[in-house]
Write an enzyme that holds these catalytic residues in place. Structure first.
Site, mmCIF file in Angstrom:
data_model
loop_
_atom_site.group_PDB
_atom_site.id
_atom_site.type_symbol
_atom_site.label_atom_id
_atom_site.label_comp_id
_atom_site.label_asym_id
_atom_site.label_seq_id
_atom_site.Cartn_x
_atom_site.Cartn_y
_atom_site.Cartn_z
ATOM 1 C CB THR A 97 8.366 1.989 -4.549
ATOM 2 O OG1 THR A 97 7.266 1.759 -5.457
ATOM 3 C CG2 THR A 97 8.328 2.787 -3.206
ATOM 4 C CG ASN A 142 2.443 3.386 -3.359
ATOM 5 O OD1 ASN A 142 2.872 2.320 -2.970
ATOM 6 N ND2 ASN A 142 1.565 4.261 -2.951
ATOM 7 N N GLY A 155 5.399 -5.566 -4.302
ATOM 8 C CA GLY A 155 4.134 -5.868 -4.095
ATOM 9 C C GLY A 155 3.501 -5.499 -2.824
ATOM 10 N N GLY A 156 3.863 -4.438 -2.297
ATOM 11 C CA GLY A 156 3.156 -3.727 -1.014
ATOM 12 C C GLY A 156 3.621 -4.697 0.036
ATOM 13 C CG ASP A 159 2.822 3.327 1.117
ATOM 14 O OD1 ASP A 159 1.850 2.745 0.538
ATOM 15 O OD2 ASP A 159 3.890 2.851 0.613
ATOM 16 N NE ARG A 187 7.973 4.834 2.605
ATOM 17 C CZ ARG A 187 7.308 4.356 1.872
ATOM 18 N NH1 ARG A 187 7.560 3.917 0.426
ATOM 19 N NH2 ARG A 187 5.939 3.816 2.191
ATOM 20 C CB SER A 220 7.845 1.405 3.585
ATOM 21 O OG SER A 220 8.337 0.526 2.444
ATOM 22 C CB THR A 240 7.991 -1.806 -5.527
ATOM 23 O OG1 THR A 240 6.819 -1.056 -5.073
ATOM 24 C CG2 THR A 240 8.991 -1.450 -4.841
HETATM 25 O O1 DON Z 1 6.465 1.098 0.492
HETATM 26 C C1 DON Z 1 5.442 0.268 0.379
HETATM 27 O O2 DON Z 1 5.254 -0.451 1.029
HETATM 28 C C2 DON Z 1 4.786 0.397 -1.051
HETATM 29 N N1 DON Z 1 4.852 1.925 -1.386
HETATM 30 C C3 DON Z 1 5.603 -0.402 -2.076
HETATM 31 C C4 DON Z 1 4.519 -0.395 -3.115
HETATM 32 C C5 DON Z 1 4.716 -1.706 -3.886
HETATM 33 O O3 DON Z 1 5.346 -2.621 -3.492
HETATM 34 C C6 DON Z 1 3.935 -1.689 -4.962
HETATM 35 N N2 DON Z 1 4.026 -2.833 -5.748
HETATM 36 N N3 DON Z 1 4.920 -3.526 -6.180
#
Ligand code: DON
Length: 585
Positions: free
Chosen positions: A415, A417, A490-491, A439, A128, A468, A397
């Protein structure tokens, strides 16, 4: 809104031995492992749902690669076919994604790898991004006391990238090939070019406004327009950076001309990352979160990702019910939403970088704790969490999964982000920088771009990793063999999407294609809202959930890539919500 790209034309590009498993018109497929509770009926999807059950997943006998970019998957298959193991192939895919999938593949971001070796050893690598040394707790709060957009767009949004150090650490510890061998496909793609397909053209068009602000505009938006379909994306600066990494290892990126190019671009645009920040970056090997769900092993990512603990907490709560509620019913969706809600309450308040806070992993991941959570869940009633602003959807991501003929398995999520990260492109070095600083809880208690309301545990501090939701996960069958390798984008919706794909296999015995194509819900505690994919939950089920007290709203899910063992080898699948390629040998 999510763009919908189908994978079928892409999958036809490679010679694949297509499996008949999971194929059966509109009848849901079945998988080959046992363990489905006897009371569970096979699921059928709502008629309004976009994807029909029974889709065919590409399959292969020996090894399999699933990623969001065709050339990157082909890079992995090339390495597997040449005798590399799953780790060699995963590293090749990672570097190839940095070239062929600029919206999310990266050198300027970070990620997580969960590895299960054929010896039975499981491990996890945290690469990370970290906050730069000059970062401070309130660096994104403006004079008016409100959050600025600086954590999302532009030079100040980036954490110190971890991807190169991470991929090379993986190769060094568990790979069998040289850097030159595994980086060859990526270097070729950068030098000779990648053919721009509809997906890349559409992605560039969608982010043209962001890209146009920074130095990548001339490469990706020649004459102000996104690269045309059928044209070639040739990246000589990136090729030179990859050459340096192949020759000098991590020093080729973290020291010398590439580090200097990053520092120069940061200085030019008011960013704070220095060459000293880059030189200090180290990935961290971690003990994977290991648990079980109804007799299956779970190997998942520990903090600084919240993915593993949140997944395990959810599974443990669901396991407190001896029975499995029929798929898609108000009862099953209520149990799922209530479990997600509680796991996210803990995630949002208690998780963060373990180098900076004490994470109560053992307590949160324990079966006893799940029983106490379960006691708070009424059978017929939602429990409110205080309401806050609605969340935005994330879609930027990328996850990839690799298995080899020797039984090694790797799940990696990486990612920058947002799509194209902060938008900042490093001239001469040829890559986008992340906007991962968003984040962090830039203002504890105020929602971030995913609507996540997080606490002091995830406040900004120099050198700290931002929490994350990335959830690369490996599932073992009851005999301890690798059954599934899964992860997504997808965050926070990554966690809920990964959980549902696993539940669809373990509890509902779906084929991999159905487990991933099935409609999903999402709940992240705050906002206090049960999101469901449009068409995926019939109106009467939505009404029943509302009668229990849930606020509901249509909303997207994450996007998954996954591999699953079959009787004859491996199935691989790209979420039908997204483009990509699964292929093997
Ligand atoms: O680490 C995380 O949770 C976010 N930066 C992930 C971002 C993400 O999945 C964006 N969309 N797909």
């Amino acid at each position: 809104m999510m763009t919908r790209h189908f994978t079928r034309t892409a999958t036809a590009c490679l010679t694949l031995a297509l499996s008949l498993i999971g194929c059966g018109g509109d009848a849901p497929g079945t998988n080959q492992h046992s363990g489905r509770p006897a009371n569970v009926e096979l699921a059928s999807f709502p008629t309004e749902w976009t994807y029909r059950p029974g889709a065919v997943a590409p399959s292969a006998e020996h090894g399999m690669v699933a990623s969001n970019a065709g050339p990157a998957t082909e890079a992995g298959v090339e390495i597997l076919t040449a005798g590399g193991n799953a780790i060699d192939a995963a590293v090749a895919v990672g570097f190839a994604l940095a070239v062929a999938y600029p919206e999310a593949g990266n050198l300027g971001g970070g990620g997580y790898a969960v590895v299960r070796l054929n010896s039975g050893e499981a491990t996890a690598l945290d690469y990370r991004e970290t906050a730069p040394a000059s970062a401070s707790r309130d660096m994104y709060i403006g004079p008016d006391g409100k959050l600025t957009a600086d954590s999302i767009v532009g030079h100040r949004a980036s954490g110190v990238p971890g991807s190169v150090a991470g991929l090379l650490a993986l190769l060094e510890r568990h790979g069998t090939m040289t850097r030159a061998q595994v980086m060859a496909p990526a270097r070729r793609l950068a030098r000779d070019g990648v053919v721009v397909d509809e997906a890349m053209n559409g992605s560039l068009a969608g982010s043209a406004e962001l890209i146009a602000k920074f130095a990548g505009a001339s490469l990706f938006l020649p004459d102000g327009q996104p690269l045309a379909i059928g044209s070639r994306l040739v990246q000589p600066d990136l090729a030179a950076t990859l050459d340096r990494i192949a020759e000098f290892g991590a020093d080729g990126f973290y020291r010398g001309p590439v580090a200097e190019a990053v520092e120069a671009e940061m200085r030019r645009g008011g960013g704070v990352i220095t060459a000293a920040d880059l030189a200090a970056y180290e990935p961290a090997w971690r003990t994977a979160v290991t648990s079980s769900y109804r007799g299956h092993g779970i190997i998942a990512m520990p903090p600084s990702s919240s993915g593993g603990i949140t997944l395990v907490e959810t599974f443990n709560v669901l396991e407190t019910w001896n029975d499995v509620a029929p798929w898609g019913t108000p009862e099953s969706l209520h149990r799922l939403a209530a479990a997600f809600q509680r796991a996210f309450v803990d995630r949002n308040a208690l998780l963060g970088d373990p180098a900076f806070i004490t994470v109560p992993t053992d307590r949160l991941a324990s079966k006893d704790y799940a029983r106490t959570l379960r006691e708070q869940i009424a059978d017929d009633r939602a429990t409110p969490t205080p309401d806050v602003q609605p969340l935005r959807e994330g879609d930027q991501t990328t996850n990839y999964a690799v298995v080899d003929q020797w039984g090694n398995a790797v799940a990696i999520t990486t990612t920058i982000n947002g799509l194209y990260g902060s938008g900042v492109w490093v001239p001469d070095a040829g890559f986008f920088m992340n906007n991962e600083m968003d984040d962090f809880a830039a203002q504890p208690g105020t929602p971030n771009m995913f609507g996540l309301v997080q606490g002091e545990a995830n406040a900004i501090a120099p050198g700290k990793r931002m929490l994350s939701a990335m959830s690369p996960t490996i599932v073992l069958d009851p005999n301890g063999a690798v059954l599934m390798v899964v992860g997504g984008r997808g965050g926070p919706r990554i966690i809920t999407a990964v959980a549902q794909a696993i539940l669809n296999v373990v509890d509902y015995r779906m084929s991999l294609a159905d487990a991933v194509g099935a409609p999903r819900i999402h709940h992240q505690a705050l906002p206090d809202m049960l999101f469901y994919e449009e068409g995926g939950v019939p109106a009467d089920v939505v009404a029943a959930l509302e009668a229990m007290g849930y606020a509901t709203r249509p909303g997207g899910s994450g996007n998954l890539t996954a591999i699953m063992r079959t009787a004859t080898g491996w199935d691989g699948i790209i979420d039908p919500r997204r483009q990509g390629l699964a292929a093997g040998h």
